[in-house]
Design an enzyme around this catalytic site. Structure first.
Site, mmCIF file in Angstrom:
data_model
loop_
_atom_site.group_PDB
_atom_site.id
_atom_site.type_symbol
_atom_site.label_atom_id
_atom_site.label_comp_id
_atom_site.label_asym_id
_atom_site.label_seq_id
_atom_site.Cartn_x
_atom_site.Cartn_y
_atom_site.Cartn_z
ATOM 1 N N LYS A 104 29.954 35.882 -38.888
ATOM 2 C CA LYS A 104 29.790 34.598 -38.197
ATOM 3 C C LYS A 104 30.277 33.455 -39.085
ATOM 4 O O LYS A 104 29.893 33.347 -40.246
ATOM 5 C CB LYS A 104 28.318 34.365 -37.831
ATOM 6 C CG LYS A 104 27.849 35.209 -36.661
ATOM 7 C CD LYS A 104 26.409 34.922 -36.312
ATOM 8 C CE LYS A 104 26.261 33.669 -35.487
ATOM 9 N NZ LYS A 104 24.867 33.479 -35.028
ATOM 10 N N ASP A 147 19.232 37.721 -29.737
ATOM 11 C CA ASP A 147 19.429 36.583 -30.641
ATOM 12 C C ASP A 147 18.176 36.425 -31.496
ATOM 13 O O ASP A 147 17.314 35.590 -31.220
ATOM 14 C CB ASP A 147 19.682 35.320 -29.807
ATOM 15 C CG ASP A 147 20.165 34.147 -30.660
ATOM 16 O OD1 ASP A 147 20.515 34.368 -31.829
ATOM 17 O OD2 ASP A 147 20.195 33.014 -30.138
ATOM 18 N N PHE A 153 27.573 27.294 -27.590
ATOM 19 C CA PHE A 153 26.129 27.038 -27.612
ATOM 20 C C PHE A 153 25.692 26.258 -26.368
ATOM 21 O O PHE A 153 25.775 25.034 -26.341
ATOM 22 C CB PHE A 153 25.768 26.258 -28.881
ATOM 23 C CG PHE A 153 25.531 27.123 -30.090
ATOM 24 C CD1 PHE A 153 26.125 28.356 -30.218
ATOM 25 C CD2 PHE A 153 24.711 26.683 -31.117
ATOM 26 C CE1 PHE A 153 25.915 29.150 -31.338
ATOM 27 C CE2 PHE A 153 24.486 27.462 -32.243
ATOM 28 C CZ PHE A 153 25.082 28.703 -32.347
ATOM 29 N N GLU A 165 26.046 35.943 -40.861
ATOM 30 C CA GLU A 165 26.691 34.639 -41.028
ATOM 31 C C GLU A 165 27.056 34.327 -42.479
ATOM 32 O O GLU A 165 26.282 34.567 -43.405
ATOM 33 C CB GLU A 165 25.765 33.543 -40.486
ATOM 34 C CG GLU A 165 26.450 32.199 -40.358
ATOM 35 C CD GLU A 165 25.900 31.400 -39.189
ATOM 36 O OE1 GLU A 165 26.185 30.195 -39.136
ATOM 37 O OE2 GLU A 165 25.201 31.970 -38.335
ATOM 38 N N THR A 189 30.947 30.631 -34.453
ATOM 39 C CA THR A 189 29.709 30.058 -33.949
ATOM 40 C C THR A 189 29.753 28.523 -34.003
ATOM 41 O O THR A 189 30.748 27.942 -34.423
ATOM 42 C CB THR A 189 28.519 30.617 -34.763
ATOM 43 O OG1 THR A 189 27.292 30.182 -34.167
ATOM 44 C CG2 THR A 189 28.567 30.170 -36.209
#
Length: 334
Positions: free
Chosen positions: A136, A18, A182, A100, A160
Site C-alpha cells: 500500500k 478492512d 476512499f 502499507e 491508497t
C-alpha cells in the site's frame, strides 16, 4: 430462504476485510484483507495480540545485536510488525493481504521503492510468495511513480488515500494492480463543506466518485482493479455492488450479514464499456493542476498522510514502552 446482503455481494464483488483484528477476519472469512497504520496501531494495543507484538520486539532485539540502542530495536520492530500481522492474516485468508509503506515516505519515490522491497523481502523470507502481497502506497505523484517501478519488478501495489479521478487515471497509466478510493472520507469532506447532515446513498459523493472511476477504467480497458474503501454505512456499499473489490470494516460486514433483502448489481463492466466517456491525458503538470483545483482531494490526501503518520508515531511510542517493560521483566527474572 432469502440470502443476506453479504452473501449476495460476494457473488459479484470480492469482499475484503478492512481490519488488523485477526479474530474478526476469522469470523467473516473474506477473500483478502487490508490493513493501514491506524488499524495496526489499534490491533497492537489489544490484549489478544500482545504475544505478536512481544515476539516481534524480542526477535528485533536479538537481530539488532547486543550493542543496539532501544531506538534501533524499536525501529526494527516497527518495520516488522505490519508484516507479523500480515503473516498471521495470510494463515486465515485464501487471497492477498495489503501492507502499507511508512506514510512519512509518501513524497519520496526512491525511499518508497526501497521500503516496499524490504517488506516483500520479509514476506519472502517467511515463505510467502509476493503474489499474495499488495504494497500500500499513498496516491501522491511520487507514490504512483514508485508503484510503476515496483510493478515492473513483480511487486504488486495498492494505491491508497485516493480521492480524485486524476489520481485514478495516473495509477491506471502506471499499471498498478489495485486502487483504494476512499468513499467515506469523501462523504465526510462534503458534509463538512456543505453543512449537510447526510446524503442519500445514490447521491453520496464518495459513491459517485468510485462509480466514475470504475466506469472510466472499464470503458478504456484498464487492468487496474477498483476497491472501494472507507465506508460509513451499508448504503454506500450496496450502491457499489459489482465493483471489483470492496474493503469493509467488521462492523459493516456484520450489518450486511444481518440484513435480508435483494441486492441488485449497480456497477457493470459491460455497460461501462458502452458509455460515452472522454479519455483524459495525464502527466505531472496535469496531475498537479487537477489536484490543486480539487479542494476535496487536496485536503483529504494531506489529512490522510498526516493521520497515518500520527498513528505510526503512536505505534513507535507503544513499542518503546513495551520494550522497556520486557527488558525490566527480564532483569527481574534473571
Amino acid at each position: 430462504m432469502s440470502k443476506n446482503l453479504l452473501e449476495q455481494l460476494r457473488e459479484m464483488t470480492v469482499v475484503v476485510a478492512d481490519t488488523g483484528d485477526i479474530q474478526a477476519i476469522e469470523k467473516f472469512t473474506p477473500q483478502d484483507a487490508t490493513t493501514n497504520p491506524s488499524l495496526i496501531t489499534a490491533a497492537a494495543q489489544m490484549p489478544e495480540y500482545e504475544e505478536i507484538v512481544d515476539q516481534t520486539l524480542l526477535q528485533a532485539k536479538t537481530d539488532a545485536g547486543a550493542s543496539a540502542s532501544p531506538g534501533d530495536i524499536v525501529s526494527l520492530a516497527f518495520d516488522r510488525l505490519a508484516v507479523s500481522f500480515g503473516l498471521k492474516i495470510l494463515q486465515i485468508i485464501p487471497g492477498r493481504v495489503s501492507t502499507e509503506v511508512d506514510a512519512r515516505l509518501s513524497y519520496d519515490t526512491e525511499a518508497t521503492i526501497a521500503k516496499a522491497r524490504e517488506l516483500i523481502a520479509q514476506y519472502e523470507t517467511a515463505g510467502v510468495n509476493r503474489d499474495r502481497i499488495l504494497i500500500k502506497i499513498a496516491s501522491t505523484w511520487e507514490g504512483i511513480r514508485a508503484a510503476e517501478v515496483l510493478e515492473k519488478e513483480g511487486i504488486h501495489c495498492n494505491l491508497t488515500l485516493l480521492f480524485g479521478i486524476h489520481q485514478a487515471i495516473a495509477c491506471a497509466e502506471a499499471k498498478v494492480t489495485l486502487i483504494s478510493p476512499f468513499v467515506g472520507r469523501i462523504l465526510d469532506w462534503y458534509k463538512k463543506d456543505t453543512g449537510r447532515d447526510s446524503y442519500p446513498a445514490a447521491e453520496d459523493p464518495g459513491v459517485l466518485s468510485v462509480t466514475k472511476i470504475y466506469n472510466y477504467y472499464k470503458k478504456f480497458g484498464y487492468k487496474t482493479e477498483v476497491m472501494g474503501a472507507s465506508f460509513r454505512n451499508i448504503g454506500e456499499i450496496t450502491e457499489l455492488a459489482g465493483c471489483d473489490l470492496l474493503t469493509i470494516s467488521p462492523k459493516l460486514l456484520g450489518e450486511l450479514q444481518a440484513t435480508i433483502g435483494e441486492l441488485p448489481r449497480k456497477l457493470d463492466a459491460t455497460k461501462a464499456a458502452a458509455m460515452s466517456i472522454e479519455k483524459m491525458p495525464i502527466d505531472k503538470v496535469i496531475f498537479d493542476k487537477m489536484h490543486a483545483e480539487d479542494r476535496m482531494a487536496n485536503d483529504k490526501l494531506d489529512e490522510g498522510i498526516k493521520g497515518f503518520t500520527k498513528a505510526l508515531e503512536t505505534l513507535e511510542q507503544l513499542l518503546a514502552e513495551k520494550l522497556a517493560k520486557l527488558e525490566a521483566d527480564s532483569k527481574v527474572t534473571a
